[in-house]
Design a protein around this motif. Structure first.
Motif, PDB file in Angstrom:
ATOM      1  N   GLU A  84       0.827  -1.210   0.000  1.00  0.00           N
ATOM      2  CA  GLU A  84       0.000   0.000   0.000  1.00  0.00           C
ATOM      3  C   GLU A  84       0.859   1.258   0.000  1.00  0.00           C
ATOM      4  OE1 GLU A  84      -0.038  -2.333   2.324  1.00  0.00           O
ATOM      5  OE2 GLU A  84      -2.042  -3.213   2.499  1.00  0.00           O
ATOM      6  N   VAL A  85       1.954   1.205   0.728  1.00  0.00           N
ATOM      7  CA  VAL A  85       2.854   2.365   0.799  1.00  0.00           C
ATOM      8  C   VAL A  85       3.533   2.575  -0.549  1.00  0.00           C
ATOM      9  CG1 VAL A  85       4.917   3.317   1.907  1.00  0.00           C
ATOM     10  CG2 VAL A  85       3.204   2.098   3.276  1.00  0.00           C
ATOM     11  N   ARG A  86       3.988   1.490  -1.169  1.00  0.00           N
ATOM     12  CA  ARG A  86       4.615   1.599  -2.494  1.00  0.00           C
ATOM     13  C   ARG A  86       3.649   2.195  -3.511  1.00  0.00           C
ATOM     14  NH1 ARG A  86       6.498  -3.760  -1.937  1.00  0.00           N
ATOM     15  NH2 ARG A  86       5.156  -4.366  -3.677  1.00  0.00           N
ATOM     16  N   ALA A  87       2.398   1.740  -3.469  1.00  0.00           N
ATOM     17  CA  ALA A  87       1.397   2.244  -4.413  1.00  0.00           C
ATOM     18  C   ALA A  87       1.141   3.729  -4.193  1.00  0.00           C
ATOM     19  CB  ALA A  87       0.098   1.453  -4.271  1.00  0.00           C
ATOM     20  N   PHE A  88       1.051   4.147  -2.914  1.00  0.00           N
ATOM     21  CA  PHE A  88       0.798   5.557  -2.628  1.00  0.00           C
ATOM     22  C   PHE A  88       1.976   6.422  -3.061  1.00  0.00           C
ATOM     23  CE2 PHE A  88       1.069   9.304   0.082  1.00  0.00           C
ATOM     24  CZ  PHE A  88      -0.152   9.896  -0.215  1.00  0.00           C
ATOM     25  N   ARG A  89       3.186   5.973  -2.787  1.00  0.00           N
ATOM     26  CA  ARG A  89       4.368   6.743  -3.179  1.00  0.00           C
ATOM     27  C   ARG A  89       4.401   6.940  -4.697  1.00  0.00           C
ATOM     28  NH1 ARG A  89       8.823   7.514  -0.233  1.00  0.00           N
ATOM     29  NH2 ARG A  89      10.135   7.070  -2.017  1.00  0.00           N
ATOM     30  N   LYS A  90       4.049   5.900  -5.429  1.00  0.00           N
ATOM     31  CA  LYS A  90       4.028   6.008  -6.886  1.00  0.00           C
ATOM     32  C   LYS A  90       2.970   7.010  -7.344  1.00  0.00           C
ATOM     33  CE  LYS A  90       3.536   3.263 -11.103  1.00  0.00           C
ATOM     34  NZ  LYS A  90       3.295   1.905 -11.663  1.00  0.00           N
ATOM     35  N   GLN A  91       1.783   6.928  -6.755  1.00  0.00           N
ATOM     36  CA  GLN A  91       0.713   7.859  -7.109  1.00  0.00           C
ATOM     37  C   GLN A  91       1.109   9.299  -6.809  1.00  0.00           C
ATOM     38  OE1 GLN A  91      -2.608   6.486  -4.808  1.00  0.00           O
ATOM     39  NE2 GLN A  91      -2.925   4.647  -6.052  1.00  0.00           N
ATOM     40  N   TRP A  92       1.685   9.503  -5.630  1.00  0.00           N
ATOM     41  CA  TRP A  92       2.040  10.867  -5.223  1.00  0.00           C
ATOM     42  C   TRP A  92       3.183  11.413  -6.067  1.00  0.00           C
ATOM     43  CZ3 TRP A  92       4.211  15.081  -2.828  1.00  0.00           C
ATOM     44  CH2 TRP A  92       3.296  15.921  -2.172  1.00  0.00           C
ATOM     45  N   GLY A  93       4.142  10.558  -6.398  1.00  0.00           N
ATOM     46  CA  GLY A  93       5.234  10.992  -7.261  1.00  0.00           C
ATOM     47  C   GLY A  93       4.738  11.409  -8.628  1.00  0.00           C
ATOM     48  N   LEU A  94       3.843  10.615  -9.207  1.00  0.00           N
ATOM     49  CA  LEU A  94       3.275  10.951 -10.515  1.00  0.00           C
ATOM     50  C   LEU A  94       2.449  12.225 -10.441  1.00  0.00           C
ATOM     51  CD1 LEU A  94       2.237   7.393 -11.769  1.00  0.00           C
ATOM     52  CD2 LEU A  94       4.122   8.806 -12.617  1.00  0.00           C
ATOM     53  N   LEU A  95       1.741  12.413  -9.326  1.00  0.00           N
ATOM     54  CA  LEU A  95       0.943  13.630  -9.151  1.00  0.00           C
ATOM     55  C   LEU A  95       1.833  14.863  -9.128  1.00  0.00           C
ATOM     56  CD1 LEU A  95      -1.831  14.970  -8.489  1.00  0.00           C
ATOM     57  CD2 LEU A  95      -1.216  14.679  -6.083  1.00  0.00           C
ATOM     58  N   ILE A  96       2.920  14.809  -8.366  1.00  0.00           N
ATOM     59  CA  ILE A  96       3.816  15.962  -8.262  1.00  0.00           C
ATOM     60  C   ILE A  96       4.473  16.263  -9.611  1.00  0.00           C
ATOM     61  CG2 ILE A  96       6.009  16.747  -7.269  1.00  0.00           C
ATOM     62  CD1 ILE A  96       3.705  17.137  -5.401  1.00  0.00           C
ATOM     63  N   LEU A  97       4.960  15.224 -10.280  1.00  0.00           N
ATOM     64  CA  LEU A  97       5.597  15.443 -11.576  1.00  0.00           C
ATOM     65  C   LEU A  97       4.587  15.946 -12.602  1.00  0.00           C
ATOM     66  CD1 LEU A  97       7.983  12.356 -11.736  1.00  0.00           C
ATOM     67  CD2 LEU A  97       8.561  14.733 -11.192  1.00  0.00           C
ATOM     68  N   GLY A  98       3.381  15.374 -12.574  1.00  0.00           N
ATOM     69  CA  GLY A  98       2.330  15.846 -13.479  1.00  0.00           C
ATOM     70  C   GLY A  98       1.942  17.286 -13.192  1.00  0.00           C
ATOM     71  N   GLY A  99       1.862  17.626 -11.891  1.00  0.00           N
ATOM     72  CA  GLY A  99       1.556  19.001 -11.517  1.00  0.00           C
ATOM     73  C   GLY A  99       2.634  19.965 -11.970  1.00  0.00           C
ATOM     74  N   GLY A 100       3.907  19.544 -11.834  1.00  0.00           N
ATOM     75  CA  GLY A 100       5.006  20.389 -12.304  1.00  0.00           C
ATOM     76  C   GLY A 100       4.940  20.606 -13.805  1.00  0.00           C
ATOM     77  N   LEU A 101       4.595  19.559 -14.539  1.00  0.00           N
ATOM     78  CA  LEU A 101       4.459  19.669 -15.989  1.00  0.00           C
ATOM     79  C   LEU A 101       3.312  20.610 -16.353  1.00  0.00           C
ATOM     80  CD1 LEU A 101       5.298  18.747 -18.829  1.00  0.00           C
ATOM     81  CD2 LEU A 101       3.729  16.812 -18.574  1.00  0.00           C
TER      82      LEU A 101
END
Length: 198
Positions: A84-101
């Motif tokens: 669950e932690v791995r899945a959340f970290r992946k989601q949050w990382g993609l969110l931040i990078l997507g937000g930066g883009l």
């Protein structure tokens, strides 16, 4: 009383899913600190050529990626190994990078349209909307409704930063944004890191 009756009379609430706070902590700390630098530059306390500011922001993004997702500084390896932690970290990382883009594209469009006055003002509210989505994701992923409060606070702060930019200017918006990031990202992220180590 039978075991079946006990299970009906006293339902057990499922434990909340753990959330890794290190991405929030590093995002709040690094980008909040960069906004203090931005405040100093925009207020005239420091002088830096325009291209250097862009390089500093790129450096801040690189530092965030290294600390939160490459070196994984903060929570323990055993905690991060949970699915669950791995899945959340992946989601949050993609969110931040997507937000930066998204922010980069919006700022680029504003530059193309020669709306230069909006270029320093728009990124902070947009970024806080991204944080609001992130905390909402945390609420859904963990089953803890308390994270919804941080999500709503981030949306309110996005509106507030727009008002600050209009009435006080981009420099004070940068300082206010730094404080918001420390309060709504770095502090709760650190609390989650410490909680995961207990």
């Amino acid at each position: 009383m039978t075991a079946t009756a006990l299970s009906i009379d006293t339902p057990v609430r499922p434990a909340s899913t753990p959330i890794d706070g290190s991405p929030m902590f590093w995002a709040g700390l690094i980008f909040g600190s960069m906004n203090i630098v931005q405040f100093a530059i925009r207020s005239g306390y420091a002088q830096t050529p325009g291209p250097v500011i862009g390089l500093m922001w790129m450096g801040a993004l690189f530092t965030f990626i290294m600390a939160a997702f490459v070196l994984k500084i903060g929570s323990s390896a055993a905690f991060r190994a949970q699915p669950e932690v791995r899945a959340f970290r992946k989601q949050w990382g993609l969110l931040i990078l997507g937000g930066g883009l998204l922010i980069g594209v919006v700022v680029g469009v504003l530059g193309y349209l020669k709306l230069y006055a909006l270029m320093p003002v728009v990124p902070a509210p947009l970024a806080l909307i991204v944080y609001a989505v992130g905390w909402r994701m945390a609420a859904v992923s963990s089953g803890r409704a308390g994270f919804n409060g941080l999500s709503v606070a981030a949306l309110a702060a996005a509106a507030g930063l727009t008002v600050v930019a209009v009435y006080a200017g981009p420099a004070w918006q940068a300082l206010a944004y730094a404080l918001v990031l420390f309060i709504l990202a770095a502090a709760p992220g650190l609390a989650l890191i410490l909680n995961s180590r207990n």
